[in-house]
Design an enzyme around this catalytic site. Structure first.
Site, short mmCIF file in Angstrom:
data_model
loop_
_atom_site.label_atom_id
_atom_site.label_comp_id
_atom_site.label_asym_id
_atom_site.label_seq_id
_atom_site.Cartn_x
_atom_site.Cartn_y
_atom_site.Cartn_z
N TYR A 35 0.85 -1.19 -0.02
CA TYR A 35 -0.10 0.05 -0.02
C TYR A 35 1.05 1.24 -0.31
O TYR A 35 0.74 2.22 -0.82
CB TYR A 35 -0.80 -0.07 1.22
CG TYR A 35 -1.81 1.19 1.17
CD1 TYR A 35 -3.02 1.28 0.44
CD2 TYR A 35 -1.62 2.29 2.04
CE1 TYR A 35 -3.77 2.20 0.54
CE2 TYR A 35 -2.62 3.46 2.23
CZ TYR A 35 -3.73 3.12 1.34
OH TYR A 35 -4.41 4.28 1.39
N LYS A 42 1.21 4.28 -3.01
CA LYS A 42 0.90 5.61 -2.87
C LYS A 42 2.17 6.60 -3.19
O LYS A 42 2.04 7.82 -3.33
CB LYS A 42 0.25 5.94 -1.15
CG LYS A 42 -1.13 5.39 -1.02
CD LYS A 42 -2.24 5.62 -2.06
CE LYS A 42 -3.68 5.08 -1.71
NZ LYS A 42 -4.66 5.76 -2.62
P1 NAP Z 1 -13.71 2.61 0.70
O1 NAP Z 1 -14.77 3.38 1.74
O2 NAP Z 1 -13.10 1.21 0.94
O3 NAP Z 1 -14.11 2.85 -0.84
C1 NAP Z 1 -13.55 2.70 -2.09
C2 NAP Z 1 -14.08 2.83 -3.08
O4 NAP Z 1 -13.46 2.34 -4.22
C3 NAP Z 1 -15.40 1.67 -2.97
O5 NAP Z 1 -16.65 2.35 -3.58
C4 NAP Z 1 -14.84 0.82 -3.87
O6 NAP Z 1 -15.74 -0.25 -4.54
C5 NAP Z 1 -14.09 1.58 -5.09
N1 NAP Z 1 -12.96 0.54 -5.66
C6 NAP Z 1 -12.08 -0.03 -4.91
N2 NAP Z 1 -11.52 -1.01 -5.96
C7 NAP Z 1 -12.23 -0.71 -7.39
C8 NAP Z 1 -11.98 -1.15 -8.47
N3 NAP Z 1 -11.08 -2.08 -8.73
N4 NAP Z 1 -12.75 -0.49 -9.41
C9 NAP Z 1 -13.86 0.40 -9.26
N5 NAP Z 1 -13.99 0.93 -8.18
C10 NAP Z 1 -13.27 0.32 -7.01
O7 NAP Z 1 -12.18 3.72 0.85
P2 NAP Z 1 -12.21 4.93 1.17
O8 NAP Z 1 -11.52 5.05 2.46
O9 NAP Z 1 -12.87 6.05 0.71
O10 NAP Z 1 -10.72 5.43 0.33
C11 NAP Z 1 -10.84 6.16 -0.97
C12 NAP Z 1 -9.24 6.59 -1.30
O11 NAP Z 1 -8.65 7.22 -0.18
C13 NAP Z 1 -8.46 5.37 -1.38
O12 NAP Z 1 -7.66 5.44 -2.74
C14 NAP Z 1 -7.67 5.32 -0.18
O13 NAP Z 1 -6.37 4.64 -0.64
C15 NAP Z 1 -7.47 6.70 0.24
N6 NAP Z 1 -7.24 7.00 1.66
C16 NAP Z 1 -8.07 6.58 2.46
C17 NAP Z 1 -7.59 6.46 3.95
C18 NAP Z 1 -8.49 5.84 5.07
O14 NAP Z 1 -7.93 5.96 6.05
N7 NAP Z 1 -9.65 5.68 4.72
C19 NAP Z 1 -6.46 7.19 4.24
C20 NAP Z 1 -5.83 7.80 3.40
C21 NAP Z 1 -6.24 7.47 1.91
P3 NAP Z 1 -16.11 -1.69 -3.70
O15 NAP Z 1 -16.39 -1.28 -2.42
O16 NAP Z 1 -17.24 -2.25 -4.76
O17 NAP Z 1 -14.85 -2.56 -3.84
#
Ligand code: NAP
Length: 244
Positions: free
Chosen positions: A149, A153
């Protein structure tokens, strides 16, 4: 600060849940015509129920061919948010090639691909545009069990800079936001344990994790003309974590 995206067309990936879903809804509320891309149809159905103007696009971004075909029908895009991402925690010594490929396919390769398709259209129309990649504090700081991961990033931050360099002459700005933990589905997976959460929180000067809206606000700023002279930056949304 009021931001309007009236007359703009936006595409948000990973718009089914978490940060992406909230970004799609807020952009629509600010006047943009939003295409929401994700791979779970049920999430798109509920999103459209919540906001009828959103255009649902169901595709697995890990599938290069399907993504290419699907995006041909989306039409011109002015604002792109590459938010879709996944994580899969493993000790470094246990990482498998399948886990490596899965994370790089979605977190890096799909960002490059979607951006190519969208930026080619922006360049051809000569109308410029703004792209925001959703990176992480994990691009710049090592976290246990996060080898792949963190590597995705880190790669994304550098991709952001090269895209800014090459797309700048076409008035296409490219930036990233780099959040700390947000308690979405993904955040809960890694940080639900109180001990683990407290260890990290003790290193955040503002003393809390980010809310989804903290991240959405920074994404909207970077998409908007309020940041017209800003490109190639990786903007921490981390309560000061990376400063220490
Ligand atoms: P999340 O709640 O898991 O949502 C991720 C979304 O992306 C879901 O709708 C998922 O769909 C979709 N997705 C994943 N793989 C996909 C694919 N192959 N094709 C199409 N859609 C896909 O995650 P989040 O926390 O909102 O994260 C969003 C972004 O923020 C990510 O890039 C993550 O790395 C970044 N981020 C998150 C955090 C944190 O702590 N949450 C911190 C720093 C950065 P499905 O559910 O159907 O798989």
């Amino acid at each position: 600060m009021d931001v309007s995206f009236a007359g703009k067309r936006a595409l948000v990936t990973g718009a089914g849940k978490g940060i992406g879903r909230a970004t799609a809804l807020r952009l629509a509320r600010c006047g943009a015509k939003v295409a929401a891309v994700t791979r779970t149809q049920a999430d798109l159905d509920s999103l459209v129920q919540q906001c009828a103007s959103i255009i649902p696009v169901c595709v697995d971004l890990a599938d290069w061919g399907a993504t290419e075909a699907t995006l041909q029908d989306v039409g011109p895009i002015d604002l792109l948010v590459n938010n879709a991402g996944c994580s899969d925690l493993q000790p470094f010594l246990d990482v498998t090639p399948e886990q490596f490929d899965k994370l790089f396919n979605v977190n890096v390769k799909a960002v490059m691909h979607v951006s190519q398709v969208v930026a080619r259209g922006m360049k051809a129309r000569g109308s410029g545009g703004s792209i925001v990649n959703v990176s992480s504090q994990a691009s710049q700081c090592a976290f246990r069990d996060h080898a792949v991961y963190c590597a995705t990033k880190g790669a994304l931050d550098m991709l952001t800079k090269v895209m800014a360099l090459e797309l700048g002459p076409h008035q296409i700005r490219v930036n990233s936001v780099n959040p700390t933990v947000v308690m979405t589905e993904m955040g809960r997976l890694a940080w639900s344990s109180p001990d683990r959460a407290q260890t990290l929180l003790s290193r955040v000067p503002l003393g809390r994790f980010a809310e989804v809206d903290d991240v959405v606000n920074s994404i909207l700023f970077l998409l908007s003309d309020k940041s017209n002279m800003t490109t190639g930056v990786t903007l921490p949304v981390d309560g000061g974590f990376l400063a220490c």
